[in-house]
Motif scaffolding. Structure first.
Motif, short mmCIF file in Angstrom:
data_model
loop_
_atom_site.label_atom_id
_atom_site.label_comp_id
_atom_site.label_asym_id
_atom_site.label_seq_id
_atom_site.Cartn_x
_atom_site.Cartn_y
_atom_site.Cartn_z
N LEU A 162 0.83 -1.20 0.00
CA LEU A 162 0.00 0.00 0.00
C LEU A 162 0.87 1.25 0.00
CD1 LEU A 162 0.20 1.17 3.12
CD2 LEU A 162 -1.56 -0.53 3.56
N GLU A 163 0.20 2.34 -0.26
CA GLU A 163 0.81 3.68 -0.20
C GLU A 163 0.04 4.48 0.82
OE1 GLU A 163 2.22 6.09 -3.85
OE2 GLU A 163 0.15 6.74 -3.46
N SER A 174 4.83 1.68 -0.30
CA SER A 174 5.22 0.29 -0.08
C SER A 174 4.34 -0.59 -0.95
CB SER A 174 5.05 -0.07 1.40
OG SER A 174 5.45 -1.40 1.65
N MET A 175 4.37 -0.29 -2.26
CA MET A 175 3.47 -0.96 -3.22
C MET A 175 4.04 -2.31 -3.65
SD MET A 175 0.78 0.98 -3.58
CE MET A 175 0.04 0.75 -5.18
N ASN A 176 4.20 -3.17 -2.67
CA ASN A 176 4.74 -4.51 -2.90
C ASN A 176 3.73 -5.38 -3.66
OD1 ASN A 176 6.51 -6.90 -2.19
ND2 ASN A 176 4.60 -7.48 -1.18
N THR A 202 -3.69 5.74 0.46
CA THR A 202 -4.12 6.33 -0.80
C THR A 202 -4.19 5.33 -1.95
OG1 THR A 202 -1.81 6.99 -1.18
CG2 THR A 202 -3.32 8.65 -0.25
N ARG A 203 -3.37 4.28 -1.91
CA ARG A 203 -3.37 3.26 -2.97
C ARG A 203 -3.05 1.92 -2.32
NH1 ARG A 203 1.21 4.29 -6.21
NH2 ARG A 203 0.38 3.16 -8.01
N ALA A 204 -3.40 0.84 -3.02
CA ALA A 204 -3.12 -0.49 -2.46
C ALA A 204 -2.93 -1.51 -3.57
CB ALA A 204 -4.26 -0.93 -1.55
N VAL A 205 -2.15 -2.52 -3.26
CA VAL A 205 -2.00 -3.71 -4.11
C VAL A 205 -2.76 -4.84 -3.43
CG1 VAL A 205 -0.42 -5.33 -5.21
CG2 VAL A 205 0.26 -2.94 -4.90
#
Length: 468
Positions: A162-163, A174-176, A202-205
């Motif tokens: 995630l970010e 940390s967009m692993n 704000t963002r996620a994988v």
């Protein structure tokens, strides 16, 4: 404050900041108590979030992140603070079926993500009643659970990377995309379940799973609580790892959701103390259906269940799940108080009996609706027809519900979070050492206490600090 708002407008643009009546109107949606924010920020990118938090941090102004605004513990209450809505950050950036990941922005609605992934032939397994309004960022911040935890785990098990933006505007990316990555601390875990108090996601994988080719669903009646765990373990063994849901409803709740004005129809006759919605998802429709039916027949023969009906098509499956999702019917018992608890399955029967006894002693005409994800130890307990909905009556109900839980080593929050509502009881489910470490993390990442201030942790007063 006017100077800060002017700076935020300059940073986010004219559509990025709502004030006055627009901010008040924005706070009216969803189920949560949201108060009246001074302004509502609507960033369109991670960069916008960073700019906004940097300005608010410099001014010492509290910021309350908003997702779908459907939380049940007042975690989005923004009265007198600035609310930060991620609704404009709703893009699905990538769906990688081969790699088993989806990269999305935090404002994406859960149902939209599930449907987009489904169209690509994969599955994002998180499923809950608020699927049409809950956002991925909100799901992450509360470590959402839902209907399929028994097979796929909670949100914590579905996020690879995630970010997040820290209180001072620092962007931690940390967009692993890897399932295995043991290179040092797993920092994303700090933000999963922290309810926006340590950073704004704000963002996620997201981790995807293979799309099931079969879905077998049944409603089952059980006569004795002791048979419920036996039936659960029997189905787990017999279905060879494909059991995806095991939802139990006490008789009062089952009758409520299948009687007018509810639209749902009872798939099984009344008169049984427990009803179970059980489901399996697999990869071979013919073999899986035969295995599912065989497992149910074996349970009937063993006396673990007394009656069962299997959905014959998707419409019947949807109708069964529609009953489980029709939680809004509990409002018919107003005034109501909702609780989301977890405890050992072996303790559930005595726990509910003690809660009933405590409620009856104070409110003889009370109602008590009980249902939940029994397979993962989670019950939703909803006392109703209490004399009045006041802070005093809430406190009295909480004492009954949580005291019985505490003596059994349960948790006051299985999946809804702590927010404001459960904050006084955090120490009933966490040790003093755990709470102390939470405070250390909060102070390190948010020294000015601007992120969702007052949520999860009780504020430390100057007197308390001196005592420490």
């Amino acid at each position: 404050m006017d100077d800060l708002i002017a700076k935020l407008k300059a940073a986010l643009g004219p559509s990025g900041v709502l004030e006055g009546q627009d901010a008040i109107d924005k706070a009216q949606g969803g189920w949560s108590k949201l108060g009246t924010p001074r302004a509502v920020l609507r960033p369109a990118s991670t960069e916008d979030v960073s700019k906004a938090l940097k300005l608010c941090h410099a001014a010492g102004e509290g910021v309350v992140p908003w997702g779908g605004k459907t939380g049940l513990v007042e975690g989005g209450e923004a009265d007198g603070h600035i609310a930060l809505s991620l609704e404009r950050m709703n893009k699905i950036e990538e769906i990688d079926v081969a790699g088993g990941t989806a990269t999305v922005q935090a404002g994406c609605v859960l149902q939209s993500v599930c449907e987009a992934v489904d169209a690509k032939g994969a599955l994002f397994p998180l499923d809950l009643g608020a699927r049409g309004s809950a956002t991925i960022g909100g799901n992450i911040s509360t470590n959402a659970g839902g209907n399929r935890v028994i097979r796929y785990g909670m949100m914590r098990d579905m996020v690879l990377g995630l970010e997040a933006v820290l209180a001072d505007g620092t962007v931690l990316s940390s967009m692993n995309h890897l399932i295995k990555n043991n290179a040092g601390y797993d920092l994303k875990q700090l933000f999963l379940g922290s309810e926006g108090t340590l950073g704004v996601v704000t963002r996620a994988v997201l981790r995807l799973r293979p799309k099931p080719l079969s879905q077998d669903t049944a409603f089952v009646a059980v006569e004795d609580f002791a048979q419920l765990p036996k039936f659960l373990r029997h189905m787990e063994r017999a279905l060879g790892g494909t059991l995806s849901a095991f939802e139990v409803m006490w008789a009062d709740f089952y009758k409520l959701i299948t009687s007018e004005p509810a639209k749902g129809k009872a798939p099984l006759e009344y008169g049984h103390p427990y009803y179970v919605l059980v489901e399996s998802m697999g990869g071979d429709p013919d073999e899986d259906s035969a295995r599912f039916e065989k497992a149910l027949m074996a349970a009937l023969d063993a006396g673990e269940v007394s009656d069962a009906v299997i959905a014959k098509n998707q419409a019947e499956r949807d109708a069964m799940w529609g009953l489980r999702d029709d939680v809004g019917q509990v409002a018919r018992n107003w005034p109501i108080f909702t609780f989301d608890v977890s405890l050992k399955i072996a303790d559930m029967e005595s726990y509910i009996a003690e809660v009933r006894e405590g409620l009856a002693a104070k409110w003889p005409a009370h109602t008590l609706m009980v249902f939940g994800h029994l397979g993962d130890g989670n019950l939703h307990v909803i006392p109703g027809t209490i004399s009045e909905h006041t802070p005093e009556s809430r406190k009295a109900v909480e004492t009954i519900v949580y005291s019985a839980l505490r003596k059994r080593g349960g948790s006051v929050s299985a999946e809804h979070g702590i927010g404001l509502e459960k904050r006084p009881y955090l120490g009933w489910s966490r040790s003093p050492e755990e709470v102390a470490l939470m405070r250390v993390l909060k102070a390190a990442l948010d020294p000015k206490n601007i992120l969702n201030p007052g949520k999860v942790l009780e504020p430390v007063t100057p007197h308390a600090k001196a005592a420490e």
